[in-house]
Design an enzyme around this catalytic site. Structure first.
Site, PDB file in Angstrom:
ATOM      1  CG  HIS A   1      -2.100  -1.002   0.949  1.00  0.00           C
ATOM      2  ND1 HIS A   1      -3.201  -0.698   0.186  1.00  0.00           N
ATOM      3  CD2 HIS A   1      -2.242  -2.290   1.325  1.00  0.00           C
ATOM      4  CE1 HIS A   1      -3.996  -1.771   0.123  1.00  0.00           C
ATOM      5  NE2 HIS A   1      -3.427  -2.750   0.799  1.00  0.00           N
ATOM      6  CB  ILE A   2       4.350   1.714  -0.408  1.00  0.00           C
ATOM      7  CG1 ILE A   2       4.372   1.278   1.063  1.00  0.00           C
ATOM      8  CG2 ILE A   2       5.434   2.763  -0.668  1.00  0.00           C
ATOM      9  CD1 ILE A   2       3.983   2.353   2.048  1.00  0.00           C
ATOM     10  CG  ASP A   3       1.087   1.017  -5.704  1.00  0.00           C
ATOM     11  OD1 ASP A   3       0.314   1.220  -4.746  1.00  0.00           O
ATOM     12  OD2 ASP A   3       0.782   0.308  -6.689  1.00  0.00           O
TER      13      ASP A   3
ATOM     14  CB  SER B   1      -4.621 -15.154  -6.139  1.00  0.00           C
ATOM     15  OG  SER B   1      -3.840 -14.574  -7.187  1.00  0.00           O
ATOM     16  N   GLY B   2      -4.552 -11.786  -5.452  1.00  0.00           N
ATOM     17  CA  GLY B   2      -3.578 -10.789  -5.003  1.00  0.00           C
ATOM     18  C   GLY B   2      -2.239 -10.974  -5.701  1.00  0.00           C
TER      19      GLY B   2
ATOM     20  CD  GLU C   1      -6.621  -3.124 -12.464  1.00  0.00           C
ATOM     21  OE1 GLU C   1      -5.778  -3.678 -13.216  1.00  0.00           O
ATOM     22  OE2 GLU C   1      -6.847  -3.513 -11.310  1.00  0.00           O
TER      23      GLU C   1
ATOM     24  CG  ASP D   1      -0.381  -4.855  -8.895  1.00  0.00           C
ATOM     25  OD1 ASP D   1       0.531  -4.781  -8.050  1.00  0.00           O
ATOM     26  OD2 ASP D   1      -1.583  -4.902  -8.597  1.00  0.00           O
TER      27      ASP D   1
HETATM   28  C1  GLA Z   1      -3.000  -3.872  -5.393  1.00  0.00           C
HETATM   29  C2  GLA Z   1      -2.865  -2.670  -6.322  1.00  0.00           C
HETATM   30  C3  GLA Z   1      -1.432  -2.125  -6.282  1.00  0.00           C
HETATM   31  C4  GLA Z   1      -0.969  -1.880  -4.838  1.00  0.00           C
HETATM   32  C5  GLA Z   1      -1.261  -3.095  -3.953  1.00  0.00           C
HETATM   33  C6  GLA Z   1      -0.982  -2.840  -2.491  1.00  0.00           C
HETATM   34  O1  GLA Z   1      -2.217  -4.932  -5.863  1.00  0.00           O
HETATM   35  O2  GLA Z   1      -3.183  -3.042  -7.645  1.00  0.00           O
HETATM   36  O3  GLA Z   1      -1.360  -0.955  -7.057  1.00  0.00           O
HETATM   37  O4  GLA Z   1      -1.560  -0.719  -4.326  1.00  0.00           O
HETATM   38  O5  GLA Z   1      -2.605  -3.528  -4.071  1.00  0.00           O
HETATM   39  O6  GLA Z   1       0.381  -2.679  -2.261  1.00  0.00           O
END
Ligand code: GLA
Length: 396
Positions: free
Chosen positions: A36-38, A124-125, A167, A179
């Protein structure tokens, strides 16, 4: 399915000639630290996986985009001249969003049929969506170009930004750049230290010595994840506005040092906002320390920083939940586990752990058993390899 079988499947669905088919791919990613830094303008440390989106692409003689997938019973046909009309499709909107944004940016596309074979587990993250977007972008531009595309850094940067825009704006998910960037720029056996404010990056060889990266999927349904994600972004924006009243020169939360945060007297509107900001400030510091540790071969320290990152995401940022916490708690009880944390947005999705190679089998058995006992359904395990970013697959 190997590439030849995929090509046969493409012919079965769309017809045409096998010699005209081309193969493209782009991977999913795991984020090692910097969560949660981007979107707060700091450094992140993702790595591309060998789990990926593979596209078999063939030409069409009209101005349409045909989309199909090996694991779904869908066939989407989209007209380029009605490209704005497909935002609410259950499947295909990410791909058409990329076509939309490319056309909006002035690229001329040609009709083509794309068959998707996606080995990144869905929701799935691990960024299946970014892998779909970047692979689609490469396929669409390659099919529109007579000469092969040169996939250099400039191309990859454009690919990441246009995919993110698709997106954000076409699909309506307000993700950051991490990502798509990781999917485009991935490099085998390296992680990517990315400055999300400037998009400058550096590859860092991932020498894990006698250890493996093990990813575990909670298999939790993440239907609320998007709204919670957007809520966290709004909370960070609010925290930033409050801090700016005292520190007018900062432009994002990642500009706030641990010292600034500790000596500052900020009038946060609630304890919640303060906790969100505190996560961001300390997580940025952990990324810096992680890079030092990894470059110095100190995997044990890196593992400890991963643990701290998870605890902060659990207690301060509040994006974990019982499934992720169970996986992490059980992982940390196993011999040979150097560190374990959630990866990606959270609210379900996956954990990433660094596990001594000779302890991996026991890890999978024990964590798997406990997870079923506590949660009631199974987790999935991937002993993962770090792979390359987007590319055309020739002669494979
Ligand atoms: C998701 C978002 C990314 C990033 C992460 C948390 O994957 O797509 O942009 O914010 O959560 O680090």
């Amino acid at each position: 399915m190997n590439f030849n079988q995929l090509k046969e499947k493409h012919i079965e669905i769309f017809g045409g000639n096998i010699d005209e088919l081309r193969t493209f791919s782009s991977p999913g990613r795991v984020n090692l630290i910097g969560e949660h830094i981007d979107y707060n303008g700091g450094f992140v440390l993702p790595a591309a996986l060998t789990l990926e989106t593979i596209i078999i692409a063939g030409p069409r003689d009209d101005e349409r985009l045909g989309l199909a997938a090996t694991d779904l019973d869908v066939l989407v046909k989209a007209d380029f001249d009605k490209i704005d009309d497909y935002r609410n499709l259950d499947w295909g909107n990410y791909q058409i969003g990329v076509a939309y944004e490319l056309m909006d940016a002035g690229y001329k596309l040609k009709g083509c049929n794309l068959l998707y074979h996606i080995t990144v587990p869905f929701a799935s993250g691990l960024s299946s969506s970014a892998s779909i977007e970047v692979a689609t972008l490469l396929a669409l531009l390659s099919m529109a170009n007579d000469a092969p595309i040169i996939v250099d850094d400039e191309f990859k940067k454009m690919a990441s930004l246009i995919s993110q825009k698709a997106e954000n704006e076409y699909v309506g998910v307000n993700c950051g750049i991490m990502d798509q960037f990781a999917s485009a720029f991935g490099k085998k056996d390296n992680c990517i230290l990315l400055d999300c404010k400037t998009l400058e990056f550096r590859l860092i060889p991932l020498h894990l010595k006698y250890n493996k990266i093990v990813i575990v999927n909670t298999n939790k349904n993440r239907s609320l994840a998007h709204s919670k994600y957007n809520e966290r972004r709004a909370e960070c924006d609010e925290g930033l506005e409050t801090i700016k009243k005292e520190l007018p020169n900062i432009t994002c939360l990642a500009d706030v040092s641990v010292e600034d945060f500790n000596v500052g007297d900020f009038a946060f509107s609630s304890e919640t906002i303060k906790k969100r900001v505190m996560h961001v400030v300390y997580e940025c510091d952990r990324v810096t320390k992680s890079v030092e540790a990894l470059e110095g071969g100190d995997i044990a320290t890196f593992g400890r920083l991963m643990n701290e990152s998870h605890d902060s995401l659990r207690d301060l940022y509040e994006v974990t939940g019982i499934e992720l916490n169970t996986l992490v708690d059980e992982a940390r009880k196993i011999e040979g586990v150097l560190g374990s944390r959630m990866t990606g947005a959270g609210f379900g999705g996956c954990t990433v752990s660094i596990v001594r190679t000779d302890c991996v089998d026991n890890f999978v058995r024990e964590v798997g058993k406990k997870y079923v006992e506590i949660i009631g359904y199974e987790a999935s395990f991937y002993v993962s390899e770090i792979g390359d970013g987007c590319r055309e697959r020739v002669n494979e």
